[in-house]
Write an enzyme that holds these catalytic residues in place. Structure first.
Site, PDB file in Angstrom:
ATOM      1  CG  HIS A 193     -27.533 -46.947  17.052  1.00 26.46           C
ATOM      2  ND1 HIS A 193     -26.209 -47.168  16.816  1.00 26.46           N
ATOM      3  CD2 HIS A 193     -27.636 -45.652  17.431  1.00 26.46           C
ATOM      4  CE1 HIS A 193     -25.519 -46.063  17.044  1.00 26.46           C
ATOM      5  NE2 HIS A 193     -26.368 -45.118  17.397  1.00 26.46           N
ATOM      6  CD  GLU A 240     -22.678 -43.103  17.065  1.00 28.40           C
ATOM      7  OE1 GLU A 240     -23.271 -42.022  17.234  1.00 28.40           O
ATOM      8  OE2 GLU A 240     -22.735 -44.050  17.880  1.00 28.40           O
TER       9      GLU A 240
END
Length: 279
Positions: A193, A240
């Site tokens: 993302h 992440e």
């Protein structure tokens, strides 16, 4: 002795928490996502961890950008749900395990990981959303939680390989703790993302699905991914995923995959989830 029995990886999208809190989980947009966690919630009722070591990133909630530790560990008795600008989520207080946390912190520092010790902090969606996804709406979380924070918010973050080795060091620390505890390690965040710039809204399904596959079948390949690989393939927030490697490094070589789930979209991201048991 304490023992790590399983690992969980999951996205921690803040809109998921809002959907739960606002009673939207059965709406057409959200229902497929929450259905993907039903098997994991049933599995957790049998797994019954005493402690979850939950790896996440603070989103400038308790740790402002003036001070950004590469790795930090929470050693407090309890952690309050944070107010992220629209009020704290209506979820239980998170109960810590300060004795095990202090033991892990000491062991990691002896292992040459310079951990920042956090004796007080509020925990944001990076922690509370995974807890809600795996345990549902409860009056009290059924496990104690030790927060482990990784910097993925300000350059430079640690490498994926460094995160893997942190997971290995956490496993050694847990194994040397004398109390009989069933411990799980969770890695949260991701998947692909990007929230800003020309590539805002990027979702790379092939990369995400290969990452999920390799967590089980070829995890060593994931250690080789560079910061540039994550940026190119998974977007600026895809970094992440290195937090998932803390979890995977803690499990050792052989694992059994209990459940895998991938869904697009949730807000403006892809959601990935996997449950692994030590073989």
């Amino acid at each position: 002795m304490a023992r790590i029995t399983a690992g969980v990886a999951t996205s921690h999208v803040p809109a998921i928490g809002a959907a739960i809190d606002l009673g939207k989980t059965q709406e057409p947009y959200w229902a497929p996502l929450f259905a993907g966690y039903e098997k994991s919630r049933a599995w957790q009722k049998d797994a019954r961890p005493d402690v979850v070591i939950l790896v996440f990133n603070d989103h400038a909630t308790s740790l402002m950008l003036e001070v950004v530790p590469t790795f930090a560990i929470g050693c407090a008795e309890r952690y309050r749900p944070a107010d992220e600008g629209w009020g704290a989520r209506p979820v239980p207080m998170v109960q810590g395990h300060p004795e095990l946390a202090a033991h892990i912190a000491e062991s990691l520092i002896i292992d040459e990981f310079d951990m920042t010790i956090l004796n007080d902090m509020d925990v944001d969606h990076g922690m509370t959303v995974p807890l809600s996804l795996l345990f549902g709406e409860v009056g009290q979380w059924p496990t104690r939680v030790i927060p482990v924070l990784v910097n993925v918010t300000q350059f430079p973050p640690p490498s994926g390989d460094r995160c893997w080795r942190l997971g290995e060091a956490i496993a050694r620390a847990v194994a040397s703790f004398p109390e009989d505890l069933n411990v799980q390690v969770w890695g949260t965040g991701g998947m692909s993302h990007q929230l800003q710039g020309k590539r805002a809204g990027l979702i790379n399904k092939p990369f995400d699905q290969a990452f999920l596959e390799n967590l089980t079948t070829d995890p060593q390949a994931l250690r080789k991914l560079t910061h540039y690989d994550y940026l190119r393939e998974a977007g600026s927030e895809g970094i992440e995923l290195i937090m998932w490697l803390v979890m995977r490094g803690a499990l050792g070589d052989a694992v059994n995959e209990v459940h895998r789930f991938y869904h697009v979209p949730a807000s403006n991201t892809a959601v990935g989830h996997v449950v692994l048991e030590r073989a």
